[in-house]
Scaffold this motif. Structure first.
Motif, PDB file in Angstrom:
ATOM      1  N   SER A   1      87.536 -55.387   0.288  1.00 17.00           N
ATOM      2  CA  SER A   1      87.104 -54.225  -0.056  1.00 17.00           C
ATOM      3  C   SER A   1      85.977 -54.419  -1.296  1.00 17.00           C
ATOM      4  CB  SER A   1      88.196 -53.529  -0.856  1.00 17.00           C
ATOM      5  OG  SER A   1      87.927 -52.502  -1.752  1.00 17.00           O
ATOM      6  N   THR A   2      85.174 -53.379  -1.271  1.00 11.18           N
ATOM      7  CA  THR A   2      84.177 -53.519  -2.385  1.00 11.18           C
ATOM      8  C   THR A   2      84.547 -52.675  -3.697  1.00 11.18           C
ATOM      9  OG1 THR A   2      82.815 -51.800  -1.378  1.00 11.18           O
ATOM     10  CG2 THR A   2      82.376 -54.195  -0.957  1.00 11.18           C
ATOM     11  N   GLU A   3      85.903 -52.302  -3.830  1.00 11.31           N
ATOM     12  CA  GLU A   3      86.245 -51.591  -4.746  1.00 11.31           C
ATOM     13  C   GLU A   3      86.405 -52.226  -6.139  1.00 11.31           C
ATOM     14  OE1 GLU A   3      89.086 -48.594  -4.264  1.00 11.31           O
ATOM     15  OE2 GLU A   3      88.334 -47.884  -2.220  1.00 11.31           O
ATOM     16  N   THR A   4      86.917 -53.494  -6.025  1.00 13.64           N
ATOM     17  CA  THR A   4      86.945 -54.529  -7.212  1.00 13.64           C
ATOM     18  C   THR A   4      86.171 -55.687  -7.002  1.00 13.64           C
ATOM     19  OG1 THR A   4      89.249 -55.314  -6.654  1.00 13.64           O
ATOM     20  CG2 THR A   4      89.236 -53.164  -7.952  1.00 13.64           C
ATOM     21  N   VAL A   5      85.946 -56.264  -8.022  1.00 18.38           N
ATOM     22  CA  VAL A   5      85.314 -57.560  -7.763  1.00 18.38           C
ATOM     23  C   VAL A   5      86.233 -58.616  -7.714  1.00 18.38           C
ATOM     24  CG1 VAL A   5      83.943 -59.261  -9.207  1.00 18.38           C
ATOM     25  CG2 VAL A   5      83.566 -56.910  -9.807  1.00 18.38           C
ATOM     26  N   ALA A   6      86.010 -59.364  -6.581  1.00 19.57           N
ATOM     27  CA  ALA A   6      86.996 -60.164  -6.310  1.00 19.57           C
ATOM     28  C   ALA A   6      86.124 -61.792  -5.762  1.00 19.57           C
ATOM     29  CB  ALA A   6      87.697 -59.978  -4.922  1.00 19.57           C
ATOM     30  N   PHE A   7      86.643 -62.880  -5.379  1.00 18.99           N
ATOM     31  CA  PHE A   7      86.160 -64.114  -4.989  1.00 18.99           C
ATOM     32  C   PHE A   7      85.326 -63.682  -3.811  1.00 18.99           C
ATOM     33  CE2 PHE A   7      85.590 -68.059  -2.600  1.00 18.99           C
ATOM     34  CZ  PHE A   7      85.536 -68.894  -3.523  1.00 18.99           C
ATOM     35  N   GLY A   8      83.850 -63.975  -3.718  1.00 18.79           N
ATOM     36  CA  GLY A   8      83.187 -63.774  -2.723  1.00 18.79           C
ATOM     37  C   GLY A   8      82.452 -62.319  -2.712  1.00 18.79           C
ATOM     38  N   SER A   9      82.784 -61.765  -3.736  1.00 18.09           N
ATOM     39  CA  SER A   9      81.939 -60.577  -4.028  1.00 18.09           C
ATOM     40  C   SER A   9      80.450 -60.785  -4.709  1.00 18.09           C
ATOM     41  CB  SER A   9      82.705 -59.422  -5.040  1.00 18.09           C
ATOM     42  OG  SER A   9      84.095 -58.981  -4.746  1.00 18.09           O
ATOM     43  N   THR A  10      79.752 -59.867  -4.314  1.00 19.98           N
ATOM     44  CA  THR A  10      78.450 -59.970  -5.212  1.00 19.98           C
ATOM     45  C   THR A  10      78.479 -58.636  -6.086  1.00 19.98           C
ATOM     46  OG1 THR A  10      77.242 -60.736  -3.226  1.00 19.98           O
ATOM     47  CG2 THR A  10      75.878 -59.750  -4.954  1.00 19.98           C
ATOM     48  N   VAL A  11      78.221 -58.963  -7.342  1.00 22.61           N
ATOM     49  CA  VAL A  11      78.344 -57.974  -8.470  1.00 22.61           C
ATOM     50  C   VAL A  11      77.176 -57.913  -9.259  1.00 22.61           C
ATOM     51  CG1 VAL A  11      79.649 -59.553 -10.003  1.00 22.61           C
ATOM     52  CG2 VAL A  11      79.883 -57.218 -10.262  1.00 22.61           C
TER      53      VAL A  11
ATOM     54  N   VAL B   1      81.964 -65.565 -17.373  1.00 17.58           N
ATOM     55  CA  VAL B   1      81.619 -64.200 -16.804  1.00 17.58           C
ATOM     56  C   VAL B   1      82.186 -63.713 -15.574  1.00 17.58           C
ATOM     57  CG1 VAL B   1      79.442 -62.826 -15.671  1.00 17.58           C
ATOM     58  CG2 VAL B   1      78.999 -64.377 -17.784  1.00 17.58           C
ATOM     59  N   ALA B   2      82.583 -64.513 -14.726  1.00 14.33           N
ATOM     60  CA  ALA B   2      83.208 -64.436 -13.218  1.00 14.33           C
ATOM     61  C   ALA B   2      84.694 -63.883 -13.855  1.00 14.33           C
ATOM     62  CB  ALA B   2      83.146 -65.491 -12.434  1.00 14.33           C
ATOM     63  N   ARG B   3      85.320 -64.699 -14.733  1.00 16.58           N
ATOM     64  CA  ARG B   3      86.657 -64.307 -15.117  1.00 16.58           C
ATOM     65  C   ARG B   3      86.676 -62.999 -15.916  1.00 16.58           C
ATOM     66  NH1 ARG B   3      90.108 -69.238 -17.049  1.00 16.58           N
ATOM     67  NH2 ARG B   3      89.583 -71.019 -15.684  1.00 16.58           N
ATOM     68  N   LEU B   4      85.682 -62.609 -16.454  1.00 16.29           N
ATOM     69  CA  LEU B   4      85.663 -61.169 -17.112  1.00 16.29           C
ATOM     70  C   LEU B   4      85.527 -60.085 -16.010  1.00 16.29           C
ATOM     71  CD1 LEU B   4      83.199 -61.690 -20.150  1.00 16.29           C
ATOM     72  CD2 LEU B   4      85.466 -60.760 -20.335  1.00 16.29           C
ATOM     73  N   LEU B   5      84.757 -60.425 -15.034  1.00 20.58           N
ATOM     74  CA  LEU B   5      84.407 -59.436 -13.900  1.00 20.58           C
ATOM     75  C   LEU B   5      85.417 -59.253 -12.892  1.00 20.58           C
ATOM     76  CD1 LEU B   5      80.755 -60.243 -13.556  1.00 20.58           C
ATOM     77  CD2 LEU B   5      81.636 -58.165 -14.615  1.00 20.58           C
ATOM     78  N   MET B   6      86.303 -60.391 -12.547  1.00 20.78           N
ATOM     79  CA  MET B   6      87.233 -60.251 -11.290  1.00 20.78           C
ATOM     80  C   MET B   6      88.486 -59.149 -11.785  1.00 20.78           C
ATOM     81  SD  MET B   6      86.581 -63.015  -9.148  1.00 20.78           S
ATOM     82  CE  MET B   6      88.020 -64.004  -8.858  1.00 20.78           C
ATOM     83  N   GLY B   7      88.445 -58.630 -10.526  1.00 14.62           N
ATOM     84  CA  GLY B   7      89.388 -57.398 -10.820  1.00 14.62           C
ATOM     85  C   GLY B   7      88.933 -56.179 -11.257  1.00 14.62           C
ATOM     86  N   LYS B   8      87.827 -56.128 -11.808  1.00 16.05           N
ATOM     87  CA  LYS B   8      87.216 -54.823 -12.483  1.00 16.05           C
ATOM     88  C   LYS B   8      86.633 -53.947 -11.393  1.00 16.05           C
ATOM     89  CE  LYS B   8      88.558 -55.944 -16.511  1.00 16.05           C
ATOM     90  NZ  LYS B   8      89.722 -56.858 -16.398  1.00 16.05           N
ATOM     91  N   ALA B   9      86.142 -52.628 -11.600  1.00 15.94           N
ATOM     92  CA  ALA B   9      85.893 -51.746 -10.678  1.00 15.94           C
ATOM     93  C   ALA B   9      84.461 -51.332 -11.188  1.00 15.94           C
ATOM     94  CB  ALA B   9      86.720 -50.739 -10.469  1.00 15.94           C
ATOM     95  N   LEU B  10      83.882 -50.575 -10.078  1.00 14.18           N
ATOM     96  CA  LEU B  10      82.442 -50.062 -10.700  1.00 14.18           C
ATOM     97  C   LEU B  10      82.535 -49.082 -11.902  1.00 14.18           C
ATOM     98  CD1 LEU B  10      79.546 -49.812  -9.287  1.00 14.18           C
ATOM     99  CD2 LEU B  10      80.458 -47.687  -8.052  1.00 14.18           C
ATOM    100  N   GLY B  11      81.592 -49.297 -12.579  1.00 13.60           N
ATOM    101  CA  GLY B  11      81.642 -48.565 -13.989  1.00 13.60           C
ATOM    102  C   GLY B  11      82.518 -49.079 -14.940  1.00 13.60           C
ATOM    103  N   ASP B  12      83.145 -50.092 -14.796  1.00 11.84           N
ATOM    104  CA  ASP B  12      84.139 -50.834 -15.877  1.00 11.84           C
ATOM    105  C   ASP B  12      83.151 -51.595 -16.709  1.00 11.84           C
ATOM    106  OD1 ASP B  12      86.367 -49.629 -15.077  1.00 11.84           O
ATOM    107  OD2 ASP B  12      87.066 -51.679 -13.983  1.00 11.84           O
TER     108      ASP B  12
ATOM    109  N   ILE C   1      79.097 -53.376  -6.634  1.00 12.37           N
ATOM    110  CA  ILE C   1      79.979 -54.398  -5.932  1.00 12.37           C
ATOM    111  C   ILE C   1      79.651 -54.519  -4.667  1.00 12.37           C
ATOM    112  CG2 ILE C   1      82.251 -55.280  -5.879  1.00 12.37           C
ATOM    113  CD1 ILE C   1      83.051 -53.602  -8.071  1.00 12.37           C
ATOM    114  N   SER C   2      79.224 -55.479  -3.973  1.00 14.49           N
ATOM    115  CA  SER C   2      79.165 -55.769  -2.485  1.00 14.49           C
ATOM    116  C   SER C   2      79.712 -56.835  -1.948  1.00 14.49           C
ATOM    117  CB  SER C   2      77.689 -55.592  -2.133  1.00 14.49           C
ATOM    118  OG  SER C   2      76.854 -56.508  -2.757  1.00 14.49           O
TER     119      SER C   2
END
Length: 160
Positions: free
Chosen positions: A91-101, A134-145, A159-160
């Protein structure tokens, strides 16, 4: 036999060509498919460099030329042994390993990074390690967070 009658350097000098192992991260060795292929290629290159060094006639030069590839072979063998391939995010709803944010900073800069394994991270090429601050801050967060990073605030804009 005395060192004077051999082509080899003293044992003390020979020990200087044995390099300490590259440090292995205490974190899980998560990798993308591309990261796994890169580790395999790096191990292959280290083996080829080692084999080339072994063909040298001069024993001292052979020892010197073998040191780095031998150390790298130990490192990449261990990294491949412990590699855990993580499939692309479902999913691209939240930032995860492998996401481009993509996120914007308070100073107006907009940055885009792909979150990958430690060995494949290259910030200049647009990828950061999943254990980076930075990645630790972003992981699990959603668009607009909006997340804090020191004195800065980062807002997730894609997030893609």
């Amino acid at each position: 036999m005395s060192v004077a009658f051999t082509k080899e350097e003293s044992a003390e000098t020979a020990a200087e060509t044995l390099l300490p192992d590259r440090p292995i991260s205490p974190h899980a060795n998560l990798v993308t498919e591309a990261g796994l292929r890169a580790l395999e290629a790096q191990l292959r290159e280290a083996r080829e460099a080692y084999e080339a060094a072994q063909r040298l006639d001069d024993v001292n030069e052979r020892r010197r030329q073998s040191a780095v590839p031998l150390r790298d072979m130990r490192y990449f063998t261990e990294r491949l042994r412990t590699a855990q391939v993580v499939p692309p995010p479902a999913s691209t709803e939240t930032v995860a390993f492998g996401s481009t944010v993509t996120f914007s900073r308070a100073d107006g800069r907009v940055q885009t990074y792909r979150i990958v394994g430690e060995d494949e991270a290259d910030p200049k090429a647009g990828s950061i390690s999943f254990v980076s601050p930075v990645a630790r801050l972003l992981m699990g967060k959603a668009l607009g967070d909006v997340v804090g990073a020191g004195n800065q605030q980062l807002e997730i804009v894609a997030i893609s």
